[in-house]
Design an enzyme around this catalytic site. Structure first.
Site, PDB file in Angstrom:
ATOM      1  N   LEU A   1       0.846  -1.195   0.000  1.00  0.00           N
ATOM      2  CA  LEU A   1       0.000   0.000   0.000  1.00  0.00           C
ATOM      3  C   LEU A   1       0.873   1.233   0.000  1.00  0.00           C
ATOM      4  O   LEU A   1       1.961   1.222   0.570  1.00  0.00           O
ATOM      5  CB  LEU A   1      -0.859   0.007   1.258  1.00  0.00           C
ATOM      6  CG  LEU A   1      -1.870  -1.129   1.395  1.00  0.00           C
ATOM      7  CD1 LEU A   1      -2.375  -1.217   2.821  1.00  0.00           C
ATOM      8  CD2 LEU A   1      -3.027  -0.898   0.442  1.00  0.00           C
TER       9      LEU A   1
ATOM     10  N   GLU B   1      -9.538  -0.379   8.569  1.00  0.00           N
ATOM     11  CA  GLU B   1      -9.044  -1.589   9.230  1.00  0.00           C
ATOM     12  C   GLU B   1      -7.670  -1.328   9.862  1.00  0.00           C
ATOM     13  O   GLU B   1      -6.814  -0.744   9.211  1.00  0.00           O
ATOM     14  CB  GLU B   1      -8.914  -2.725   8.194  1.00  0.00           C
ATOM     15  CG  GLU B   1     -10.208  -3.002   7.455  1.00  0.00           C
ATOM     16  CD  GLU B   1     -10.014  -3.736   6.127  1.00  0.00           C
ATOM     17  OE1 GLU B   1      -8.985  -4.427   5.963  1.00  0.00           O
ATOM     18  OE2 GLU B   1     -10.899  -3.618   5.257  1.00  0.00           O
TER      19      GLU B   1
ATOM     20  N   LYS C   1      -3.927  -1.763  10.708  1.00  0.00           N
ATOM     21  CA  LYS C   1      -2.874  -2.402   9.922  1.00  0.00           C
ATOM     22  C   LYS C   1      -1.930  -3.098  10.900  1.00  0.00           C
ATOM     23  O   LYS C   1      -1.083  -2.467  11.519  1.00  0.00           O
ATOM     24  CB  LYS C   1      -2.128  -1.349   9.095  1.00  0.00           C
ATOM     25  CG  LYS C   1      -1.085  -1.929   8.170  1.00  0.00           C
ATOM     26  CD  LYS C   1      -0.601  -0.869   7.196  1.00  0.00           C
ATOM     27  CE  LYS C   1       0.402  -1.386   6.209  1.00  0.00           C
ATOM     28  NZ  LYS C   1       1.634  -1.886   6.800  1.00  0.00           N
TER      29      LYS C   1
ATOM     30  N   ARG D   1       4.154 -13.938   1.042  1.00  0.00           N
ATOM     31  CA  ARG D   1       4.048 -12.896   0.025  1.00  0.00           C
ATOM     32  C   ARG D   1       5.238 -12.912  -0.940  1.00  0.00           C
ATOM     33  O   ARG D   1       5.097 -12.678  -2.123  1.00  0.00           O
ATOM     34  CB  ARG D   1       3.957 -11.543   0.724  1.00  0.00           C
ATOM     35  CG  ARG D   1       3.947 -10.430  -0.237  1.00  0.00           C
ATOM     36  CD  ARG D   1       3.707  -9.110   0.416  1.00  0.00           C
ATOM     37  NE  ARG D   1       3.875  -8.118  -0.617  1.00  0.00           N
ATOM     38  CZ  ARG D   1       4.501  -6.974  -0.462  1.00  0.00           C
ATOM     39  NH1 ARG D   1       4.974  -6.639   0.688  1.00  0.00           N
ATOM     40  NH2 ARG D   1       4.626  -6.155  -1.466  1.00  0.00           N
TER      41      ARG D   1
ATOM     42  N   GLU E   1      -3.042 -11.470   7.760  1.00  0.00           N
ATOM     43  CA  GLU E   1      -1.758 -11.197   8.404  1.00  0.00           C
ATOM     44  C   GLU E   1      -1.466 -12.234   9.481  1.00  0.00           C
ATOM     45  O   GLU E   1      -2.322 -12.523  10.311  1.00  0.00           O
ATOM     46  CB  GLU E   1      -1.864  -9.791   9.027  1.00  0.00           C
ATOM     47  CG  GLU E   1      -0.575  -9.102   9.258  1.00  0.00           C
ATOM     48  CD  GLU E   1       0.025  -8.516   7.971  1.00  0.00           C
ATOM     49  OE1 GLU E   1      -0.556  -8.677   6.881  1.00  0.00           O
ATOM     50  OE2 GLU E   1       1.107  -7.913   8.085  1.00  0.00           O
TER      51      GLU E   1
ATOM     52  N   LYS F   1      -0.303   5.891   8.304  1.00  0.00           N
ATOM     53  CA  LYS F   1       0.635   5.393   9.306  1.00  0.00           C
ATOM     54  C   LYS F   1       0.575   6.182  10.615  1.00  0.00           C
ATOM     55  O   LYS F   1       0.208   7.353  10.636  1.00  0.00           O
ATOM     56  CB  LYS F   1       2.071   5.465   8.749  1.00  0.00           C
ATOM     57  CG  LYS F   1       2.291   4.707   7.456  1.00  0.00           C
ATOM     58  CD  LYS F   1       2.088   3.225   7.595  1.00  0.00           C
ATOM     59  CE  LYS F   1       3.259   2.544   8.241  1.00  0.00           C
ATOM     60  NZ  LYS F   1       4.241   1.995   7.318  1.00  0.00           N
TER      61      LYS F   1
ATOM     62  N   CYS G   1      34.277  13.274  -7.758  1.00  0.00           N
ATOM     63  CA  CYS G   1      33.677  11.973  -7.479  1.00  0.00           C
ATOM     64  C   CYS G   1      34.643  11.145  -6.630  1.00  0.00           C
ATOM     65  O   CYS G   1      35.796  10.957  -7.019  1.00  0.00           O
ATOM     66  CB  CYS G   1      33.369  11.252  -8.782  1.00  0.00           C
ATOM     67  SG  CYS G   1      32.869   9.546  -8.520  1.00  0.00           S
TER      68      CYS G   1
ATOM     69  N   CYS H   1      28.224  12.564 -10.580  1.00  0.00           N
ATOM     70  CA  CYS H   1      29.385  12.244 -11.398  1.00  0.00           C
ATOM     71  C   CYS H   1      28.804  11.842 -12.753  1.00  0.00           C
ATOM     72  O   CYS H   1      27.909  11.010 -12.813  1.00  0.00           O
ATOM     73  CB  CYS H   1      30.132  11.067 -10.771  1.00  0.00           C
ATOM     74  SG  CYS H   1      31.318  10.305 -11.883  1.00  0.00           S
TER      75      CYS H   1
HETATM   76  S1  IVH Z   1      -4.879  -5.044   2.128  1.00  0.00           S
HETATM   77  C1  IVH Z   1      -3.120  -4.341  -2.098  1.00  0.00           C
HETATM   78  N1  IVH Z   1      -5.554  -4.887   4.640  1.00  0.00           N
HETATM   79  O1  IVH Z   1      -0.071  -4.195   4.842  1.00  0.00           O
HETATM   80  C2  IVH Z   1      -3.775  -4.450  -0.771  1.00  0.00           C
HETATM   81  N2  IVH Z   1      -3.237  -5.131   4.141  1.00  0.00           N
HETATM   82  O2  IVH Z   1       1.407  -2.518   2.663  1.00  0.00           O
HETATM   83  C3  IVH Z   1      -2.858  -4.817   0.327  1.00  0.00           C
HETATM   84  N3  IVH Z   1      -1.774  -5.256   6.116  1.00  0.00           N
HETATM   85  O3  IVH Z   1       1.279  -6.596   2.697  1.00  0.00           O
HETATM   86  C4  IVH Z   1      -3.442  -5.668   1.375  1.00  0.00           C
HETATM   87  N4  IVH Z   1      -3.376  -5.102   7.611  1.00  0.00           N
HETATM   88  O4  IVH Z   1       0.806  -7.295   5.082  1.00  0.00           O
HETATM   89  C5  IVH Z   1      -4.537  -5.016   3.779  1.00  0.00           C
HETATM   90  N5  IVH Z   1      -6.342  -4.772   6.812  1.00  0.00           N
HETATM   91  C6  IVH Z   1      -5.317  -4.898   5.965  1.00  0.00           C
HETATM   92  C7  IVH Z   1      -3.969  -5.035   6.395  1.00  0.00           C
HETATM   93  C8  IVH Z   1      -2.941  -5.129   5.446  1.00  0.00           C
HETATM   94  C9  IVH Z   1      -2.068  -5.245   7.426  1.00  0.00           C
HETATM   95  C10 IVH Z   1      -0.400  -5.369   5.543  1.00  0.00           C
HETATM   96  C11 IVH Z   1      -0.217  -6.495   4.569  1.00  0.00           C
HETATM   97  C12 IVH Z   1       0.255  -5.869   3.282  1.00  0.00           C
HETATM   98  C13 IVH Z   1       0.720  -4.532   3.749  1.00  0.00           C
HETATM   99  C14 IVH Z   1       0.490  -3.526   2.641  1.00  0.00           C
END
Ligand code: IVH
Length: 670
Positions: A84, A115, A117, A138, A175, A307, A401, A425
């Site tokens: 993301l 949601e 993270k 992944r 996750e 974040k 350089c 350079c």
């Molecule tokens: S959606 C393309 N939902 O965040 C959509 N990801 O930077 C990506 N993650 O690799 C996944 N909580 O490990 C999604 N509720 C959530 C999440 C989540 C944690 C992590 C996941 C992903 C990373 C994306």
């Protein structure tokens, strides 16, 4: 030095190296940078060279390295597992929505699925006929590792689903993480809960995985047959009906102000949760809107991670090193007293460029605040000037350089009318050692030729031994010499030979990208490759310096064309392309595509209704067509919206190009 003292020193160094091997291979938690690690190895090898009585079974001269837990079977994800993009404040969120409105060409209202993270390791679970068939990590987003048996040990992951409404074929993603209280028990072995989860999942023996209490929270789907869901929030509800754990803090909100408020509250609350959360994920709730918006090359347009504040720490600048990158950019890096920031030991921090050092007046010896946010390289954000000693001296940025000694320059940007902040350079040929090595590393990297077993360290080594100077030398290596090198042998040499052979068949787009031309990244390499027939036509363009024709491509501008001209004004680069072309087997992916618009090119003029240019363009590309920005004989269709440019329409008609309206384009697409 006395013999005993030498042996003691030598044994200590070997122990130290093996500790770092363990950290790297077993714990997924390296504490040394590559060059620090190499230095340590070199100290040992030098001691051995000097004192022939030194000998140890764990010496790097006898071992390739500590064996990784296991090389798992690889699995190509049916739908890429992307990451993301990040937002840190309201401005970023407004910008995120703005991009969506632009893409859709209208300002519409939508809800967000919000949601937490969780900071863990994402995993994909494929269920067929209600049974868990395969579980995959992944990996790099395209290719993951099969870790089914290890995932099956997690009690939150159902192996058989009883529910009638469960689809026949579905890939569920979520996750894997470890709770804070469980982490406390194994704290001494891992830097943070995330590493613990990752290390545990990558155990050879599933019984080992079971020893660490892992959890799983589901949040999305990948590949799915007959998708009937309309909203992300519905899907989350369904997940819990099927027996998956979902986050109880998931909610639906409908505007940025509410998102900000929720974020602010949650940021305080997160310390009371029993797992690590590094932000909130906002996803557009409507799944059909998600589908329409699609993805950029590395993240969805329909979701963003907001974040929480990054981790910071203060430490001391020991030294300022200047690194030379592939494009010649001189990047200053502060070597700092090692400091633990959020579970990771940091000993390097980027200072970005010459101007940044000047602006912040960062000096050797300064006490600085360092920030580490997610996987981004740590950087210096602040200097405590009150702690400065009397002898503190302004840092003087080198004008030559540090690698090849040539003069460096700051380029003048005609558009912004300013000098670039970065000093470079400009030694484009392979004369500047650092640039050449970085170019070679780029050439073999994942997105380029992707040569397994030929990592960055091996490139450095082969360069040092004069085995390679130019990319084409990689295909002329003397394996008899290689197998006799420290840490090599018959098997490793043969493996390397095989993977180099394998890499010879690649796509034209990866080849163009692999050359490492400034401003020609993955996306631009792709669109250029789609606009030429094959490598011979590219060589013709290079020889005649006809890069202007690329200006016709949507996405390529003067910057890219200037960069191509500059790169190929150097005969060495032309020679490299010609030699590589005779060695490699380059396929143009465009001609392997089978969409409805295969081999057809389109151009737009006038305002399209109900769809933005960007969306129309991506629709054409999804169906294997290409888009151009000028009327030329190569064009097949001119798509006209409201108020088209008369000159373009007349020109198209005179060339016999079909002039169509948007609904006719829709018909071509069914
Ligand atoms: S959606 C393309 N939902 O965040 C959509 N990801 O930077 C990506 N993650 O690799 C996944 N909580 O490990 C999604 N509720 C959530 C999440 C989540 C944690 C992590 C996941 C992903 C990373 C994306």
């Amino acid at each position: 030095m006395e013999r005993e003292v030498i042996i003691k020193k030598y044994n200590l160094k070997i122990e130290e190296l093996n500790e770092h091997n363990k950290l790297y291979y077993d714990k997924n938690n390296p504490k040394l940078t590559d060059s620090e690690y190499d230095k340590l190895k070199k100290v040992i090898l030098n001691l051995e060279k000097k004192y022939n009585f030194l000998d140890h079974e764990k010496s790097p001269s006898k071992n390739v390295g500590y064996k990784p837990s296991k090389s798992f079977e690889k699995y190509a994800h049916k739908v890429m597992m992307l990451s993301l993009s990040n937002a840190f404040d309201k401005k970023d969120l407004i910008n995120f929505e703005k991009k969506i409105f632009n893409y859709l060409n209208t300002k519409i209202k939508f809800d967000y699925s919000v949601e937490p993270k969780i900071d863990g390791i994402s995993a994909s679970l494929t269920y067929i006929d209600k049974k868990l068939k395969v579980g995959v990590s992944r990996g790099d987003g395209k290719i993951g590792e099969v870790i089914t048996e290890n995932l099956k040990t997690i009690s939150d992951i159902p192996i058989i689903i009883k529910n009638d409404s469960f689809p026949d074929e579905i890939e569920i993603r979520g996750e894997v993480f470890i709770k804070k209280k469980d982490f406390l028990k194994i704290k001494k072995n891992f830097a943070n809960p995330r590493n613990a989860a990752s290390g545990s999942l990558r155990q050879k023996d599933p019984k080992e995985t079971k020893k660490i209490a892992l959890n799983f929270i589901a949040y999305t789907y990948g590949n799915i047959k007959n998708n009937k869901f309309k909203l992300q929030s519905d899907f989350l509800r369904e997940l819990s009906k099927w027996g998956f754990k979902t986050n109880k803090h998931n909610t639906v909100l409908s505007n940025i102000d509410d998102l900000i408020k929720f974020h602010k509250d949650f940021e305080k609350k997160r310390f009371n949760l029993d797992y690590d959360v590094d932000g909130l994920v906002y996803k557009i709730n409507s799944l059909s809107l998600q589908k329409r918006l699609g993805f950029t090359s590395n993240s969805p347009r329909w979701a963003i991670a907001h974040k929480f504040l990054a981790d910071r720490a203060t430490t001391k600048v020991l030294k300022i090193d200047i690194q030379v990158g592939r494009t010649g950019a001189l990047t200053p890096v502060a070597k700092v007293e090692p400091v633990n920031i959020g579970g990771v030991v940091v000993s390097n921090a980027t200072l970005h460029n010459e101007d940044e050092i000047k602006r912040k007046d960062i000096r050797v010896g300064d006490e600085v605040t360092i920030e580490r946010a997610g996987d981004v390289i740590p950087h210096v954000i602040d200097v405590d000037k009150t702690k400065r000693g009397k002898n503190s001296q302004v840092f003087i940025f080198p004008k030559k350089c540090p690698s090849c000694g040539s003069n460096t320059i700051k380029e003048f940007n005609k558009i912004t009318k300013k000098y670039d902040a970065v000093r470079r350079c400009l030694n484009e040929s392979f004369i500047c050692e650092r640039i050449a090595i970085e170019k070679l590393k780029h050439f073999i990297s994942k997105e380029a030729l992707n040569i397994d077993g030929l990592g960055k360290k091996v490139i450095e080594k082969f360069w040092e031994l004069n085995f390679i100077k130019y990319p084409q030398d990689i295909f002329k290596l003397d394996y008899d010499k290689i197998k006799h090198l420290d840490g090599w042998g018959n098997l490793s040499a043969r493996n390397l030979k095989n993977s180099i052979e394998k890499s010879k068949t690649t796509s034209l787009q990866k080849f163009i990208y692999s050359l490492g031309i400034r401003h020609i990244g993955i996306e631009n390499a792709k669109i250029i490759s789609e606009n030429i027939k094959n490598i011979s036509s590219l060589i013709k363009i290079i020889k005649l310096k006809k890069f202007e024709r690329f200006l016709n491509i949507d996405g390529i501008g003067e910057t890219q064309v200037n960069s191509l001209n500059n790169f190929f004004s150097n005969n060495i680069n032309i020679k490299i392309v010609i030699e590589l072309a005779s060695i490699l087997n380059l396929e143009n992916q465009r001609f392997n595509k089978s969409g409805k618009l295969k081999d057809k090119s389109f151009m737009f003029t006038g305002k399209l209704s109900g769809i933005s240019r960007a969306e129309a363009k991506s629709l054409i590309e999804k169906n294997s067509g290409i888009t151009l920005t000028n009327v030329s004989k190569n064009l097949n269709y001119l798509v006209i919206g409201e108020n088209p440019t008369k000159r373009k329409v007349d020109q198209a008609i005179s060339y016999g190009i079909k002039v169509i309206k948007l609904d006719e384009l829709n018909k071509l697409l069914d």
